[in-house]
Design a protein around this motif. Structure first.
Motif, mmCIF file in Angstrom:
data_model
loop_
_atom_site.group_PDB
_atom_site.id
_atom_site.type_symbol
_atom_site.label_atom_id
_atom_site.label_comp_id
_atom_site.label_asym_id
_atom_site.label_seq_id
_atom_site.Cartn_x
_atom_site.Cartn_y
_atom_site.Cartn_z
ATOM 1 N N GLU A 47 0.835 -1.207 0.000
ATOM 2 C CA GLU A 47 0.000 0.000 0.000
ATOM 3 C C GLU A 47 0.870 1.257 0.000
ATOM 4 O O GLU A 47 0.622 2.209 -0.769
ATOM 5 C CB GLU A 47 -0.933 -0.029 1.209
ATOM 6 C CG GLU A 47 -1.885 1.151 1.255
ATOM 7 C CD GLU A 47 -2.800 1.106 2.467
ATOM 8 O OE1 GLU A 47 -3.562 2.074 2.679
ATOM 9 O OE2 GLU A 47 -2.732 0.112 3.213
ATOM 10 N N ASP A 48 1.900 1.256 0.859
ATOM 11 C CA ASP A 48 2.794 2.424 0.895
ATOM 12 C C ASP A 48 3.534 2.599 -0.412
ATOM 13 O O ASP A 48 3.725 3.734 -0.912
ATOM 14 C CB ASP A 48 3.784 2.287 2.049
ATOM 15 C CG ASP A 48 3.110 2.430 3.405
ATOM 16 O OD1 ASP A 48 1.950 2.883 3.443
ATOM 17 O OD2 ASP A 48 3.736 2.059 4.422
ATOM 18 N N ARG A 51 1.208 4.104 -2.999
ATOM 19 C CA ARG A 51 0.945 5.516 -2.722
ATOM 20 C C ARG A 51 2.155 6.380 -3.088
ATOM 21 O O ARG A 51 2.014 7.459 -3.698
ATOM 22 C CB ARG A 51 0.576 5.685 -1.256
ATOM 23 C CG ARG A 51 0.068 7.095 -0.938
ATOM 24 C CD ARG A 51 -0.268 7.257 0.535
ATOM 25 N NE ARG A 51 -1.342 6.343 0.919
ATOM 26 C CZ ARG A 51 -1.191 5.346 1.752
ATOM 27 N NH1 ARG A 51 0.010 5.103 2.280
ATOM 28 N NH2 ARG A 51 -2.211 4.579 2.067
#
Length: 419
Positions: A47-48, A51
């Motif tokens: 997820e990081d 992003r």
């Protein structure tokens, strides 16, 4: 080595099952927690990385600083490091090949890395796996402690359960072992209607059958002794008369008749003991009318009938007729017995009727059992042998009785034309 007791075998079996269950449960619990921690870390890194890659594409790269335990690194297309925020997390060039715009995670011995392609180069986010390893180590210690606590506790519960479960069985085993030919009373234990309860009930039925058989044997021996003692006394008396007067024909005839009665009684005993009534048949074409007339004439009873032929052993059939007629004579005397023979469909129907006192209704179902004794007396052998002979010839004997009228009906298959 003595055999293991049932309780010990049950305890060992369930202890092994408990050990396997406990080890399996603790192993699966540890593996589940490990997968959950690693899965959470992998999802966070992905997820990081997604992003951050999106921010780089929009020109919002900002300053590459570690945040929340996650370290950001930037590599050139050829795998050269442009920015390393944690030197220990440097990736080899081989690991950077084939990185695309979709984030992917690789695992190393002490860290995990999420890789994604951006306009600035290859972006790598890493995080130490030491916290996970420490958590797993603590979990393994806790599971090991739980094992050493739960295993002996479970063993104790298994032992108590095995003892509770086997207590009635061991008691039943002791009671059964205490039974002997001199002690055949039922086992005084009530168990649920399961396999073990059924086993105890079956043993009790067997003990009851043995007790009844022993009582019948005792009764039979007493009656057989009585049946033999009476004619022996008569025989000895007439032999004594013959000793004093060898020309006493009446004493000779009575002694001969008495000896014949004893011979038949002994033959009945041997037939029952050897099962000869069922096995040793010598089949011939038998004129059943002539055979019944002979037996009726021998006992001095009335006879009427038509010509009937059957396939059978004449000696055995004559023995069957004698037993039935003798039973009627004991009950009503020879004047009260009548023998009749006729055809009835495909069978020959032979009836032996008497005007005696009748047979009690509770005795009728057991009348043809060995040692069953009717109100007319006898040793309880004749009717059992007669039924065995009839069945050996493919027939059957039935009886109906009321006071003043008893009829034995013998049905035998007629001789076929082809025969």
């Amino acid at each position: 080595m003595p055999p293991l007791s049932f309780r010990l075998r049950l305890f060992l079996s369930f202890s092994l099952l408990w050990l396997l269950f406990l080890v399996g449960a603790l192993y699966l619990a540890g593996r589940g927690v490990e997968r959950a921690l690693r899965g959470h870390l992998e999802a966070t890194l992905l997820e990081d990385a997604a992003r951050a890659a999106e921010a780089y594409r929009k020109g919002q790269a900002g300053t590459l600083l570690p945040t929340g335990g996650v370290y950001l690194h930037l590599y050139a297309e050829d795998g050269e490091a442009l920015v390393l925020t944690r030197g220990e997390h440097r990736l080899p060039k081989e690991a950077l090949r084939g990185v695309g715009e979709r984030p992917q995670v690789v695992w190393h011995s002490d860290f995990a890395a999420a890789l994604v392609r951006t306009p600035l180069g290859l972006l790598v986010l890493t995080q130490d796996t030491a916290p996970i390893d420490l958590s797993l180590l603590a979990l393994r210690r806790a599971l090991l402690e739980a094992f050493f606590l739960l295993f002996p506790l479970g063993m104790l519960l298994v032992y108590l359960t095995a003892r509770l479960a086997t207590r009635p069985l061991e008691r039943a085993a002791r009671e059964i072992a205490a039974r002997s030919p001199e002690r055949l009373d039922p086992v005084p234990i009530t168990l649920p209607k399961d396999a073990f309860g059924g086993m105890v009930e079956a043993v009790n039925r067997l003990l009851l059958a043995l007790k009844e058989a022993k009582e019948k044997e005792r009764t039979f021996l007493a009656e057989a002794s009585h049946e033999l003692r009476t004619p022996l006394t008569v025989l000895l008396g007439h032999l004594d008369r013959l000793k004093r007067n060898p020309l006493d024909l009446e004493a000779l005839q009575t002694a001969q008749a008495t000896a014949e009665r004893m011979r038949r009684l002994v033959e009945d005993l041997l037939a029952l003991a050897r099962g000869e009534a069922e096995r040793t048949l010598n089949p011939h074409i038998v004129d059943l009318r002539a055979l019944a007339a002979e037996a009726a004439r021998e006992y001095g009873v009335a006879f009427s009938g038509e010509a009937v032929e059957v396939l059978g052993d004449p000696d055995r059939l004559l023995q069957m007729l004698r037993n039935l007629i003798a039973n009627g004579v004991r009950a009503a005397g020879k004047e009260g017995v009548r023998v009749a023979l006729r055809r009835e469909g495909e069978v020959a129907l032979l009836e032996v009727a008497d005007t005696g006192p009748g047979i009690p209704q509770d005795l009728l179902p057991h009348l043809f059992q060995r040692f069953a004794r009717g109100p007319g007396g006898g040793a309880g052998l004749g009717l059992a042998i007669a039924q065995a002979i009839a069945r050996a010839h493919g027939g059957e004997i039935a009886v109906e009785s009321r006071p003043g009228r008893t009829i034995f009906r013998v049905r035998l298959p007629l001789l076929e034309e082809e025969a």
